[in-house]
Write an enzyme that holds these catalytic residues in place. Sequence first.
Site, PDB file in Angstrom:
ATOM      1  CB  CYS A   2      -0.876   0.045   1.238  1.00 21.86           C
ATOM      2  SG  CYS A   2      -1.898  -1.406   1.433  1.00 21.86           S
ATOM      3  CD  GLU A 484      17.396 -12.839  -8.780  1.00 17.71           C
ATOM      4  OE1 GLU A 484      16.808 -13.259  -7.766  1.00 17.71           O
ATOM      5  OE2 GLU A 484      17.101 -11.758  -9.314  1.00 17.71           O
ATOM      6  CE  LYS A 488      13.907 -10.926 -10.687  1.00 13.58           C
ATOM      7  NZ  LYS A 488      14.795 -10.598  -9.606  1.00 13.58           N
TER       8      LYS A 488
HETATM    9  O1  M6R Z   1      13.296  -4.391  -0.701  1.00 13.58           O
HETATM   10  P1  M6R Z   1      13.877  -5.732  -0.449  1.00 13.58           P
HETATM   11  O2  M6R Z   1      15.182  -5.962  -1.146  1.00 13.58           O
HETATM   12  O3  M6R Z   1      14.003  -6.054   1.026  1.00 13.58           O
HETATM   13  O4  M6R Z   1      12.851  -6.770  -1.057  1.00 13.58           O
HETATM   14  C1  M6R Z   1      13.038  -8.143  -0.902  1.00 13.58           C
HETATM   15  C2  M6R Z   1      12.153  -8.932  -1.841  1.00 13.58           C
HETATM   16  O5  M6R Z   1      10.802  -8.642  -1.596  1.00 13.58           O
HETATM   17  C3  M6R Z   1      12.472  -8.640  -3.311  1.00 13.58           C
HETATM   18  O6  M6R Z   1      13.811  -8.897  -3.607  1.00 13.58           O
HETATM   19  C4  M6R Z   1      11.576  -9.508  -4.218  1.00 13.58           C
HETATM   20  O7  M6R Z   1      11.918 -10.859  -4.083  1.00 13.58           O
HETATM   21  C5  M6R Z   1      11.669  -9.054  -5.676  1.00 13.58           C
HETATM   22  N1  M6R Z   1      10.364  -9.061  -6.248  1.00 13.58           N
HETATM   23  C6  M6R Z   1      12.499  -9.959  -6.504  1.00 13.58           C
HETATM   24  O8  M6R Z   1      12.562  -9.579  -7.836  1.00 13.58           O
END
Ligand code: M6R
Length: 612
Positions: A2, A484, A488
Site C-alpha cells: 500500500c 534467482e 525472475k
Molecule cells: O526491498 P527488499 O530488497 O528487502 O525486497 C526483498 C524482496 O521482496 C524482493 O527482492 C523480491 O523478491 C523481488 N520481487 C524480486 O525480484
Amino acid sequence: MCGIVGIVGARPVAPLIVDALKRLEYRGYDSAGVATVEGSTLDRRRAEGKLVNLEERLNGSPLAGNIGIGHTRWATHGAPVEVNAHPHFSSEVAVVHNGIIENFRELRALLEEEGFTFSSQTDTEVVAHLVASGLKSGLAPKEAAFAAIKQLRGAFALAVMFGTDANLIIAARNGPPLAIGHGDGEMYLGSDAVALAPFTNRITYLEDGDWAVVRRDSVEIFDETGNTIDRVQQTSIGSALMVDKGNHRHFMLKEIYEQPEVIGHTLANYVDFNASRIALRDMGDTANPLDFAKLDRLNITACGTAYLAGYVAKYWFERHARLPVDIDVASEFRYREVPMAANGLSLFISQSGETADTLAGLKYCEAAGQHLAAIVNVRESTIARSSHNVFPTLAGPEIGVASTKAFTCQLSVLAALAIGAGVQRGHIDEASEQRLVEELSEAPRYANEVLKMENEIRKLGHTLAHKEHVLYLGRDTNYPLAMEGALKLKELSYIHAEAYAAGELKHGPIALIDEEMPVVVIAPHDRIFEKTVSNMQEVAARGGKIILITDERGAQEAGMEEAQVILMPNMPEIITPIVYSLPIQMLAYHTAVHMGTDVDQPRNLAKSVTVE
Ligand code: M6R
C-alpha cells in the site's frame, strides 16, 4: 504494498494526490482512492485496478477541497474490490492505512456491539470506527485519534482526516514507513520521499510509535506516551530523482540497461581503483568502522532476491575471508530463535530497506546485542537508520517490481566487503587484493558486452514462453544465481520454475526431466565445470532441453551440440555472479514480454513488502 499520500494544502489537492500516488505505483497495488474535505463535507472516490480508473472516476466526478488523503491498496484482508479500497469512512472520519491490524477481529466485534456497521472486509475499517467512537464519546479529533492508535496491535502507517476540521491530518507509524514533507503553507505525508518529490525535499521520517498532528503551517510529533518529540528534518536525495522509463518499453528493461553504469558507480564507493585496493565507505557510524578480523561468524538475513545476493556472498566470505556465514530468509529467521555468536555480525540486505520481515530480523539481532550492518538501496530507510554500519548500493530508484540492478549492485558491494574481510583477516595478501580489485573493476565492461546479446536472448525467451515448467541448475555461486533465475521467471511470466544445485538433481528432481522440460544451466568454465557437465549429460540423456549459459571454453568442453548456448565473454570468476545475472534477467524479461504479462507490476506482487 500500500501507498499513502496526504496533503494539507492551499489549493485543490485531489489531482496532486493522484500524481503523488503515481509515484508510488511501483510498490504494487490493486485498487486506489482519494478523499478530501471541502467546507465540512468529507467525500471520496475509489476504483478497482490501476490509477487510470481512479482518474476517470475523478474526471467524471471531481473532488474539491484543499485537504485530502489518498491510497493505493495491495490487498491483505478482503478482495481487491472497490468496497475494500481506502479511504475508509466512519461518519466524519476518513482513514488510509498500510500494514495489518492484527487485533481487528476483536476490535470489530466490540465496535459492532457499540452499533457501528462495517461496509468492507478490511482490517482498516476498524480504525475509522474506533476514531469515530472516540469522537462520539466527546473526545476532540486529536485525542480520539490517539485513543484509537493506542488500541491497535500490528503494523501500521496511518493517515486520519476529519470532516469537521479542514486543517488537520493525524499520521501514525508503527512498522511501515511514513514521511512528513514540509512545504511553505502546505504540509504533506507520503509512504516515501519519492512520492513527495514534486512538492518538497524537506522530509521528516516518523519512527515506530510516533504519531503526528499535521496542519497547513505546523507539524507536531508525539511518542507513544503522548509526549512531544523532536525528529530531524532532512533533505531527501530521493526526492530529487525523477522516475521515468526513458526510451525503454518497461522500467525493468531500463533498469537492466542501467547496470553497467550503476555497478561501476557502486563499486567506486567501495574500491580505490587507482591503488587497486578495497576502500570500504561506511555511511553508518563512521567512528566505529567494521573490523572483520574480530568476527567469529557472520549471519546474513534478507528476503527474495536480496536473500539470493546474500547466498552468493556466503560463498565469497567463506572462500576469501574464511569467515563462516549463516544465511536465512528473514521470515524464517525472525521466529527461529537463533542463538547469536558473541563476536558475530548480523548483515541485512534490502533494496527498499523497509521489508517487514527483514526489519523484524534486525530487531531480533539488536535485542541479542549483535553488531548490525546493512546493505540498502534507499539510504534513508528504516533498516539503514537502525544499523551501525551502512553500505548503500548506488543503483538509483528501482521501479520495476522485479529486482535487477539492485541485485547486481548488492553483489558488487558484497564482493568488495568479502575481499575487504579477507584482507582484514589475513587471508588475502596485497597482490591478491590488487588482482581481485582489478577483476572487479571489469564487471561494468563485461555487463555492457552482455547487453549486446539481447536479440539472441529474446529468441530463447520466446522458446520458453509456452512451457509449463523450467528448471535452473548451477553449482557454487551459480546455485543461488540459478535460484534467482527461477525467481525472475516465476514472478514475471508466471511459469513454474525451480532451481537446484546441479549435483542434487540425481537425488530426486531428475524424475521431472522429459522432452518437454527446458533446463537452464548456469556454468561458466570454472574449477567444478566438469562436475556440472556430468549433470547436464544426465539431463540430456533423458531428453531435457538444455539452455547453457557459459563462456567459450565452457561451450567447447561441454561438447553438447544439442544444447542452446548463451555464449558469455570469458571473465574472471569473482565477477561471474554479477555479469551472469544479466542473461538470466533478460531471459525472464523476454519470456514474459512474449507472453504479454505485466512486467513492471506482475500480478499479486509488491515492490516493498511492509507486511509480514
Ligand atoms: O526491498 P527488499 O530488497 O528487502 O525486497 C526483498 C524482496 O521482496 C524482493 O527482492 C523480491 O523478491 C523481488 N520481487 C524480486 O525480484
